[in-house]
Scaffold this active site. Structure first.
Site, PDB file in Angstrom:
ATOM      1  N   GLU A   1      25.898  88.447  89.399  1.00 48.44           N
ATOM      2  CA  GLU A   1      26.245  87.932  88.072  1.00 48.44           C
ATOM      3  C   GLU A   1      26.088  89.011  87.012  1.00 48.44           C
ATOM      4  O   GLU A   1      26.880  89.099  86.079  1.00 48.44           O
ATOM      5  CB  GLU A   1      25.338  86.749  87.725  1.00 48.44           C
ATOM      6  CG  GLU A   1      25.556  85.557  88.636  1.00 48.44           C
ATOM      7  CD  GLU A   1      24.379  84.612  88.674  1.00 48.44           C
ATOM      8  OE1 GLU A   1      24.305  83.735  87.816  1.00 48.44           O
ATOM      9  OE2 GLU A   1      23.521  84.757  89.568  1.00 48.44           O
TER      10      GLU A   1
ATOM     11  N   ARG B   1      23.352  86.406  79.506  1.00 43.67           N
ATOM     12  CA  ARG B   1      23.690  85.220  80.290  1.00 43.67           C
ATOM     13  C   ARG B   1      23.273  84.018  79.453  1.00 43.67           C
ATOM     14  O   ARG B   1      22.091  83.837  79.159  1.00 43.67           O
ATOM     15  CB  ARG B   1      22.921  85.218  81.609  1.00 43.67           C
ATOM     16  CG  ARG B   1      23.168  83.950  82.381  1.00 43.67           C
ATOM     17  CD  ARG B   1      22.280  83.833  83.587  1.00 43.67           C
ATOM     18  NE  ARG B   1      22.559  82.581  84.268  1.00 43.67           N
ATOM     19  CZ  ARG B   1      21.824  82.114  85.251  1.00 43.67           C
ATOM     20  NH1 ARG B   1      20.769  82.775  85.664  1.00 43.67           N
ATOM     21  NH2 ARG B   1      22.132  80.981  85.819  1.00 43.67           N
TER      22      ARG B   1
ATOM     23  N   HIS C   1      26.006  78.094  87.234  1.00 52.62           N
ATOM     24  CA  HIS C   1      26.226  79.215  88.181  1.00 52.62           C
ATOM     25  C   HIS C   1      27.679  79.702  88.107  1.00 52.62           C
ATOM     26  O   HIS C   1      28.186  80.293  89.058  1.00 52.62           O
ATOM     27  CB  HIS C   1      25.976  78.789  89.650  1.00 52.62           C
ATOM     28  CG  HIS C   1      24.548  78.580  90.008  1.00 52.62           C
ATOM     29  ND1 HIS C   1      24.176  77.694  90.989  1.00 52.62           N
ATOM     30  CD2 HIS C   1      23.415  79.144  89.557  1.00 52.62           C
ATOM     31  CE1 HIS C   1      22.863  77.699  91.120  1.00 52.62           C
ATOM     32  NE2 HIS C   1      22.368  78.587  90.252  1.00 52.62           N
TER      33      HIS C   1
ATOM     34  N   ASN D   1      18.902  88.107  80.734  1.00 52.78           N
ATOM     35  CA  ASN D   1      18.883  86.705  81.140  1.00 52.78           C
ATOM     36  C   ASN D   1      17.566  86.122  80.629  1.00 52.78           C
ATOM     37  O   ASN D   1      16.515  86.307  81.244  1.00 52.78           O
ATOM     38  CB  ASN D   1      18.981  86.641  82.673  1.00 52.78           C
ATOM     39  CG  ASN D   1      18.973  85.220  83.184  1.00 52.78           C
ATOM     40  OD1 ASN D   1      18.793  84.269  82.422  1.00 52.78           O
ATOM     41  ND2 ASN D   1      19.149  85.077  84.485  1.00 52.78           N
TER      42      ASN D   1
END
Ligand code: ADP
Length: 410
Positions: A396, A99, A189, A7
């Site tokens: 996630e 991500r 999100h 991320n």
């Protein structure tokens, strides 16, 4: 397979190394092997690296850019020092899942990254000027270090919300702005809301199309999604993550005329006013103390601090209002699910939010609500509650790792 989940943000890199494959997905036996982060990239960075079951290694050193940060993480994972049994060299990192913040209208699901996809992510930089360049830098850093042969997947924060109908995603602006500039609600999100909805149907053992719930991601950033027939129908973040709920440092919904007003009164440019709404507002702005909900709750309780109390109340009031609106948007829901650092851990905030739903017949089970903390999953409403209330910790990274495995498989 060992999947490295990255991320990459403008100044922070977070990672998890996850061991998973189709069999492990099936038996829910995926395993996190390591995680960590590098903060304040571009200056004197703070590095935290932790293999599961080992104590974390913390250090401070200058880290120039995302590329250097990625190299530090890779080097550590493959080193003896990390002590990760499943990895002895870089070739034991089998794939990377990124991500990616903005996929625009182009990316409606996760994809394996090739040159065309990379260009597609670059094309969305206009929509996420702070985030997408960091994602691109992360992807290129992996290509440079591990070579193009190592599969990389992109999992988009916006993808889950690409099912929003026109009535939910169009702003009431001149239509040509949507056509010309793609100004619309995208929502963020998405991976978190998708994971929560997935866990929910797993818990209840129901098919995806029977999922009709509201999911609340309440962390530093906050958003709510209305999920109908298993698909995102509406969500509170908009063209950017600034819209919607009150967040740690973001204002959420405000009268758009305030921009110009603040800019004029404070002698700021429009860009500076936007930064102020993103970084100096929300819980931090109202309390004047902190963006951290835990600290605000302590301040309110121990020192009876008026502004901390009002910040907490405004936060909860806004969430309750959105729940009311979204119940109308999808004509009622079977459940409301709390997630994110605040949603998963604070019985008090959950009870404040649910108090305003008493008229609807929503009733929390006091005891269950109190014990449901520290990442526990379960129901927190009483048997006769008109809508069931749950807490489901989000994950996630796990979904990103699993998407990566599935994409490689197919
Ligand atoms: P991010 O959105 O950055 O992933 P998190 O989901 O970790 O953030 O949420 C961070 C927020 O959760 C902070 O405001 C923190 O104070 C809050 N939080 C964590 N634990 C608790 C708790 N026990 N009670 C209240 N708030 C908490």
């Amino acid at each position: 397979m060992n999947i490295l989940v990255l991320n990459c943000g403008s100044s922070t890199l977070k990672f998890q190394l996850i061991s998973t494959d189709s069999e492990k997905i099936e038996n829910h036996s995926d395993q996190r092997l390591a995680h960590g982060q590098i903060e304040r990239i571009g200056g004197a960075a703070i590095i935290t690296l932790k293999a599961e079951g080992k104590s974390p290694k913390r250090s401070a050193e200058p880290v120039r850019d995302i590329k250097s940060a990625v190299e530090i993480v890779l080097r550590w994972i493959a080193s003896d020092e990390s002590g990760i049994e499943q990895v002895s060299s870089l070739s034991d990192i089998h794939a990377i899942g990124h991500r990616v913040v903005h996929g625009g209208e182009h990316f409606t699901e996760s994809v394996l990254i090739d040159d065309e996809v990379l260009h597609g992510i670059e094309d969305c930089i206009d929509l996420a000027p702070l985030h997408n360049p960091a994602n691109v830098a992360g992807i290129n850093a992996i290509r440079n270090t591990l070579g193009k042969g190592v599969p990389q997947a992109a999992v988009f924060d916006t993808a889950f919300h690409q099912t929003l109908p026109e009535i939910a995603y169009l702003y009431a602006l001149p239509y040509q702005f949507y056509r010309r500039h793609k100004i619309r609600r995208y929502g963020f999100h998405g991976t978190s809301h998708r994971y929560i909805a997935y866990r929910y149907r797993n818990m209840l053992n129901i098919p995806r199309e029977n999922v009709k719930i509201l999911t609340l991601h309440l962390g530093n950033g906050c958003s709510i999604a209305a999920i109908k027939d298993g698909k995102s129908f509406d969500t509170s973040m908009g063209l950017t993550p600034l819209e919607g709920l009150v967040m740690g440092t973001r204002s959420g919904d405000i009268d758009p005329a305030i921009f110009e007003f603040i800019a004029a009164k404070e002698g700021l440019s429009v860009q500076e006013a936007e930064t102020l709404l993103n970084t100096q507002s929300g819980l931090l702005g109202i309390s004047g103390l902190t963006n951290d909900m835990r600290e605000l709750l302590a301040e309110a309780e121990e020192n009876n601090d008026r502004r901390s109390k009002i910040a907490i109340e405004i936060f909860c009031y806004r969430v309750s209002k959105y729940i009311g609106a979204y119940l109308a948007a999808i004509n009622g829901a079977d459940a409301i699910v709390f997630s994110g650092g605040i949603g998963e851990n604070s019985p008090y905030i959950r009870s404040l939010i649910c108090e305003r739903l008493n008229w609807l017949g929503v009733r929390l089970d006091k005891e269950k609500n109190e014990v449901q903390t520290n990442g526990n999953e379960g129901i927190i409403s009483i048997d006769g509650s008109s809508i069931n209330i749950y807490t489901i910790p989000t994950n996630e990274e796990l979904l990103i790792a699993r998407d990566t495995v599935r994409l490689i498989g197919s």
